[in-house]
Design an enzyme around this catalytic site. Structure first.
Site, PDB file in Angstrom:
ATOM      1  N   TRP A 130       0.858  -1.202   0.000  1.00 58.52           N
ATOM      2  CA  TRP A 130       0.000   0.000   0.000  1.00 58.52           C
ATOM      3  C   TRP A 130       0.894   1.253   0.000  1.00 58.52           C
ATOM      4  O   TRP A 130       1.874   1.317   0.752  1.00 58.52           O
ATOM      5  CB  TRP A 130      -0.909  -0.029   1.239  1.00 58.52           C
ATOM      6  CG  TRP A 130      -1.740   1.203   1.433  1.00 58.52           C
ATOM      7  CD1 TRP A 130      -2.478   1.862   0.501  1.00 58.52           C
ATOM      8  CD2 TRP A 130      -1.921   1.925   2.673  1.00 58.52           C
ATOM      9  NE1 TRP A 130      -3.104   2.939   1.075  1.00 58.52           N
ATOM     10  CE2 TRP A 130      -2.775   3.005   2.402  1.00 58.52           C
ATOM     11  CE3 TRP A 130      -1.432   1.758   3.968  1.00 58.52           C
ATOM     12  CZ2 TRP A 130      -3.161   3.914   3.378  1.00 58.52           C
ATOM     13  CZ3 TRP A 130      -1.817   2.654   4.943  1.00 58.52           C
ATOM     14  CH2 TRP A 130      -2.677   3.733   4.648  1.00 58.52           C
ATOM     15  N   ASP A 211      -1.822  -6.654   8.494  1.00 57.21           N
ATOM     16  CA  ASP A 211      -2.726  -5.548   8.184  1.00 57.21           C
ATOM     17  C   ASP A 211      -3.979  -6.117   7.516  1.00 57.21           C
ATOM     18  O   ASP A 211      -3.910  -6.664   6.407  1.00 57.21           O
ATOM     19  CB  ASP A 211      -2.014  -4.562   7.252  1.00 57.21           C
ATOM     20  CG  ASP A 211      -2.826  -3.292   7.041  1.00 57.21           C
ATOM     21  OD1 ASP A 211      -3.968  -3.216   7.545  1.00 57.21           O
ATOM     22  OD2 ASP A 211      -2.329  -2.380   6.356  1.00 57.21           O
ATOM     23  N   LYS A 246     -13.708  -0.232   5.270  1.00 64.19           N
ATOM     24  CA  LYS A 246     -14.282  -0.773   4.032  1.00 64.19           C
ATOM     25  C   LYS A 246     -15.399  -1.771   4.330  1.00 64.19           C
ATOM     26  O   LYS A 246     -16.461  -1.703   3.730  1.00 64.19           O
ATOM     27  CB  LYS A 246     -13.210  -1.472   3.195  1.00 64.19           C
ATOM     28  CG  LYS A 246     -11.814  -0.927   3.329  1.00 64.19           C
ATOM     29  CD  LYS A 246     -11.528   0.263   2.460  1.00 64.19           C
ATOM     30  CE  LYS A 246     -10.179   0.832   2.828  1.00 64.19           C
ATOM     31  NZ  LYS A 246      -9.656   1.791   1.918  1.00 64.19           N
TER      32      LYS A 246
HETATM   33  C1  LMR Z   1      -6.453   3.057  -0.604  1.00 67.53           C
HETATM   34  O1  LMR Z   1      -5.472   2.293  -0.612  1.00 67.53           O
HETATM   35  O2  LMR Z   1      -6.882   3.595  -1.616  1.00 67.53           O
HETATM   36  C2  LMR Z   1      -7.199   3.298   0.664  1.00 67.53           C
HETATM   37  O3  LMR Z   1      -6.666   2.523   1.682  1.00 67.53           O
HETATM   38  C3  LMR Z   1      -7.314   4.743   0.991  1.00 67.53           C
HETATM   39  C4  LMR Z   1      -6.025   5.333   1.467  1.00 67.53           C
HETATM   40  O4  LMR Z   1      -6.019   5.892   2.567  1.00 67.53           O
HETATM   41  O5  LMR Z   1      -5.009   5.256   0.775  1.00 67.53           O
END
Ligand code: LMR
Length: 396
Positions: A130, A211, A246
């Site tokens: 992420w 996570d 989510k």
């Molecule tokens: C994402 O990955 O788009 C979501 O988790 C929102 C974010 O905070 O990045």
């Protein structure tokens, strides 16, 4: 003093939402931030959440501070919800949950606690991960290293390379795993692969940091925590981060949890005391409202059934959109094969297109996706599928 600061560029994910909102093109499509959307592009409030709000409105009789760990009945219920009541770590009372401001807040206070144990110790993250993991976790002082994960050629997992690299992780290291619905790739570990990871974690002694932001959006509520539950049986210590953004649709309420698992109840309590101390230094206490809604849903069988049904529908709809997108591109004779998207899970997949192609989608078609080519599948709909697939084919 402030004149020394230069204005920063917009956040690579959240900045897309702002740019999309300012775009006047009526055909615009938002495939950016991981937010669920229905066929009309709206992010609905779960019926169970609306009902829980009514009930909580009547039940809440004070606005005094809640406890530093949050609501006790949120914490106990979220542990049972994730692990099940009969998991050995639950029965041995080795798990403790603390309410946090969203999954991100939970990640941060969990990582700060781990950095207190061994300042600057190594945290392994998947490549890629992420987009905010490295900024958020790296700024605690942990030493971030990456392990191979995604194979761009096969659109699958580099499992052997991942396992070989993780053989370097020792008992002083932390390894971050995505519980399910890997963000950004949508590529998850199979049960057999989780089995091997659990064996490796046991052998090497590293601490798994999990996570879990998309529980229930991959293959099912039990299926999505197979690896997490298995790891918790295989190792003595673990930290789990959970987001209700989510799967309960509570994005703006900022509700998540960090769960500490120690080798004994005493160690778990010590870890928890550090987390509340860290939170006190950062923001003092968690917000209450989201936690009140989640606990209301988890403790009311009728609301729970309604919530689960809606979650199941969301998951099935996302999987249907995966097929719709890949099959429509194939029917239109797209020059590349996108069938891999049907084998992935959760909200995201990589399109695997270049930065120039991503920019053209934005400039020429008002289609917004992250610079890595990550798309939010939930932004696709039967209404925009033709416009979207024509645009993708035109830039390929
Ligand atoms: C994402 O990955 O788009 C979501 O988790 C929102 C974010 O905070 O990045």
């Amino acid at each position: 003093m402030l004149e020394s600061l230069e204005k920063l560029a917009a956040d690579p994910i959240l900045g897309l939402t702002a740019a999309y909102n300012q775009d006047n093109n009526p055909d615009k499509i938002d495939l950016g931030a991981g937010v669920y959307k229905d066929a009309d592009g709206n992010t609905p409030i779960f019926a169970a959440v609306k009902q829980a709000e009514r009930l909580w409105h009547d039940e809440e009789n004070t606005k005094a501070y809640i406890a530093q760990v949050g609501f006790e009945d949120f914490n106990s219920r979220i542990i049972n919800h994730i692990f099940g009541r009969t998991h050995p770590a639950v029965e041995d009372k080795r798990l403790c949950s603390i309410m946090a401001p969203g999954g991100s807040g939970a990640l941060r206070i969990g990582a700060e606690m781990l950095n207190r144990c061994r300042p600057g110790t190594t945290l392994w993250v998947s490549d890629p991960t992420w987009g905010n993991h490295i900024p958020l976790l790296g700024s605690t002082g942990l030493n971030i290293r990456s392990y191979p994960y995604y194979d761009a050629d096969s659109h699958g997992l580099r499992f052997d390379a991942m396992m070989n690299t993780l053989k370097q992780a020792t008992k002083n290291d932390i390894v971050l795993f995505h519980g399910c619905c890997h963000n950004p790739t949508g590529v998850d570990l199979s049960r057999e692969q989780w089995d091997s990871v659990a064996e490796l974690a046991k052998k090497q002694g590293f601490l798994p940091f999990i996570d879990t932001a998309y529980h229930g959006l991959g293959t099912g509520l039990d299926e999505d925590v197979y690896g997490l539950r298995l790891l918790a049986e295989s190792v003595d210590e673990m930290v789990i981060v959970y987001s209700c953004s989510k799967n309960f649709g509570l994005y703006r309420e900022r509700i998540g949890a960090v769960i500490v698992m120690g080798a004994s109840t005493e160690i778990t309590e010590a870890g928890t005391s550090h987390i509340t101390n860290i939170a006190r230094q950062m923001y003092s206490l968690p917000p209450a409202h989201g936690g009140a809604l989640v606990k209301t849903i988890l403790q009311n069988p009728e609301l729970y059934t309604s919530w689960k049904q809606e979650l199941d529908e969301m998951r099935e709809r996302i999987n249907g959109l995966r097929s719709l997108f890949a099959d429509t591109l194939a029917e239109k004779n797209a020059p590349s094969d996108f069938s891999f998207i049907k084998n992935q899970y959760g909200m995201f997949s990589f399109l695997g297109i270049s930065k120039e192609q991503i920019q053209r989608l934005r400039d020429e078609y008002s289609i917004y996706l992250v610079g890595s080519s990550r798309i939010n599948i939930a932004g696709i709909s039967p209404k925009n599928i033709d416009y979207l697939t024509d645009a993708v084919i035109s830039v390929l």
